[in-house]
Design an enzyme around this catalytic site. Structure first.
Site, PDB file in Angstrom:
ATOM      1  N   CYS A  93       0.819  -1.219   0.000  1.00  0.00           N
ATOM      2  CA  CYS A  93       0.000   0.000   0.000  1.00  0.00           C
ATOM      3  C   CYS A  93       0.850   1.266   0.000  1.00  0.00           C
ATOM      4  O   CYS A  93       0.316   2.367  -0.095  1.00  0.00           O
ATOM      5  CB  CYS A  93      -0.966   0.004   1.178  1.00  0.00           C
ATOM      6  SG  CYS A  93      -2.095  -1.386   1.126  1.00  0.00           S
ATOM      7  N   HIS A 127      -9.424   3.577  -1.717  1.00  0.00           N
ATOM      8  CA  HIS A 127      -8.048   3.111  -1.546  1.00  0.00           C
ATOM      9  C   HIS A 127      -7.611   2.244  -2.732  1.00  0.00           C
ATOM     10  O   HIS A 127      -7.596   1.021  -2.639  1.00  0.00           O
ATOM     11  CB  HIS A 127      -7.973   2.326  -0.231  1.00  0.00           C
ATOM     12  CG  HIS A 127      -6.609   1.830   0.122  1.00  0.00           C
ATOM     13  ND1 HIS A 127      -5.444   2.387  -0.351  1.00  0.00           N
ATOM     14  CD2 HIS A 127      -6.217   0.809   0.939  1.00  0.00           C
ATOM     15  CE1 HIS A 127      -4.406   1.731   0.147  1.00  0.00           C
ATOM     16  NE2 HIS A 127      -4.846   0.764   0.921  1.00  0.00           N
TER      17      HIS A 127
END
Ligand SMILES: [Zn+2]
Lengths: 142, 380
Positions: free
Chosen positions: B81, B328
């Site tokens: 991420c 996201h």
């Protein structure tokens, strides 16, 4: 681990479960002989102190305390929910993750820091070749 | 050595675009950033592209095939991420090192729906639901419960993070959702992994963001008056910790990265005007208040209770809506939060503008682990 072996019994769900003939199952750690860090599985060198001294296979305790948990209500398809995912610090070193059973899967029923026992049982799942597996579970200490 | 500036930065509106190609999303963001910089592909001397899902697919080169193939070096970056932020940081390093004066960083991702997490290996049997859970909502739930264990943080306090970030996103037209979620809705939503309900989990969306980074010399030459200074860039991995093998330690690598970033920038957390941090789950945001030094250890619950991290509070956090509501898209997330902070520092954030923002911080963390922090300063 993919072919069915007729003469042997169930297989360990993970390599650090040991199933000795005629004795109780146990969890095995690999202990750094230099700093004492305990791993689940062999290392080339210690992640903590970088020592390349030989790791010592040690029998991990079947008693520990619940560090943290979550109650899982949604997981991958086919996985039975809810269940308590628990992280347990074992007496004498080593931390393992597993299912906590023998409690209601509700926040109020699970106490942080509670003592738990490790026990072994059929995993309740078979692989594609029909092999059975033994896994470990946690339950509130007797 | 000269400073590095963000000359242009932008993002596409996050959403679900099953009919579009990954590269077209990246290309759109790249063109937006080039336009914002007032430059074109012919000006770029190197490019970095962050993408996780097609990490082997030469995504950066494919993006350039859509917008301009000039033969420049292109590097594809994958770092969980932290992928987008790592691409940005590598671009920053190229300029900081004096190799280039103008470079491009793109982050892009197309996500499936559903749960992210460890399905286990292909051999033997699946371990999910047998040896606890490796799904991300559970991993970050357990990290949150550790905070509860230390400081008594409640389900309601974690849930308030989602209330706040969803509220912020109502002012952000580029967020996936613009929808208020009152506390009872958040707490009453489907429980995914206690204490994270569905409204406390980040939204899987497609998205892309991009930035044009320039040297001090080039920024002066362009003289746009909108160049945001990169005061610090820090990247860490997880150092050894006792439980790290079974419980990813998202705290230590964030604390280490924050220490490096504050030292590099010559500032402390009290100097910040806003923060975009990695609220992949509501539980995580609480931990990072302390990890980033926005409050003392144990004070994060009070911070959310007293509205200090809401827009208008002492230190607004995730005024974009955060990963919880803006969305996201893994490879794009890190550059999108750089876009958000830059937009405030330029005074162009509209209804959600943090008044007088001078200094801001961006933070992402990917499990495995990688943590990236950037400190940005208002155009001079
Ligand atoms: Zn060691």
């Amino acid at each position: 681990m993919s072919e069915k072996v007729e003469s042997s019994g169930p297989l360990p769900a993970v390599p650090y479960i040991k199933l000795p003939e005629g004795a109780d199952p146990y969890l095995e750690g690999q202990k750094c002989s230099s700093c004492g860090a305990v791993y689940l599985g062999q290392r080339m060198a210690c992640g903590k102190c970088f020592s390349r001294e030989k790791f010592e296979a040690v029998k991990l305790s079947d008693r520990g305390t619940l560090h943290v948990f979550s109650i899982v209500h949604r997981s991958f398809p086919g996985v039975e929910v809810p269940f308590v995912s628990a992280i347990v610090d074992l007496e004498g070193g080593g931390t393992v993750k597993g299912n906590l059973v023998g409690v209601e899967p509700e926040p109020g029923s699970v106490e942080l820091g509670m003592p738990v026992d490790v026990f072994f049982d059929d995993a309740g799942r078979k692989d594609g070749d029909g092999n059975s597996y033994v896994s470990y579970f946690f339950r509130p200490a007797a | 050595m000269g400073d590095v500036y963000i000359q242009g930065v932008d993002m596409i509106r996050f959403g679900r675009f099953p009919d579009r190609s990954l590269t077209s999303l990246g290309a759109e963001a790249a063109l937006l950033a080039l336009d914002d910089a007032g430059l074109n592909m012919g000006d770029m001397q190197a490019a970095w592209c962050g993408n996780l899902g097609q990490a082997g697919g030469m995504v950066g080169q494919r993006v350039l095939q859509e917008i301009g193939q000039t033969g420049i070096p292109v590097v594809n970056v994958a770092n969980a991420c932290a992928t987008g932020a790592t691409a940005f940081r590598e671009a920053w390093m190229g300029v900081k090192a004096g190799l280039y004066d103008v470079v491009l960083a793109v982050g892009v991702e197309q996500m499936g729906r559903g749960l992210l997490g460890g399905a286990g290996g292909s051999k033997g049997i699946s371990k999910e639901g047998l040896l606890g859970s490796g799904i991300m909502p559970c991993v970050f739930a357990e990290a949150g419960v550790e905070h509860t264990r230390s400081y008594g943080t409640t389900f309601e306090q974690f849930a308030q993070v989602s209330v706040k970030n969803h509220h912020h996103s109502t002012m952000n037209s580029k967020a996936m959702y613009q929808k208020e979620t009152p506390l009872e809705d958040v707490m009453g939503a489907e429980m995914i992994s206690y204490p994270n309900t569905k409204l406390m989990c980040s939204v899987n969306v497609d998205g892309a963001a991009a930035a044009v980074l320039v040297s001090e010399k080039k920024a002066r030459e362009l003289g746009s008056g909108r160049a945001v200074k990169v005061r610090a860039s820090a990247l860490t991995s997880d150092p050894y910790s006792d439980r790290d093998l079974v419980m990813p330690d998202i705290n230590t690598c964030t604390r280490n990265a924050a220490a490096v970033a504050y030292e590099m920038a010559g500032v402390g957390p009290d100097d910040l005007d806003l923060v975009e941090l990695h609220d992949c789950f509501a539980t995580a945001e609480i931990l990072h208040y302390e990890n980033l030094g926005l409050c003392k250890d144990g004070d994060a619950g009070r911070l959310i209770d007293e509205g200090e991290t809401a827009l208008g509070g002492r230190i607004p956090v995730n005024v974009s809506g955060g990963l919880l509501s803006k969305g996201h898209p893994l490879g794009a997330t890190g550059i999108a939060n750089i876009y958000e902070v830059s937009t405030h520092l330029r005074g162009e954030a509209g209804a959600r503008q943090v008044e007088g923002a001078r200094l801001g911080l961006t933070h992402v963390i990917g499990l495995g682990s990688a943590c990236a922090i950037h400190v940005l300063e208002k155009p001079a």
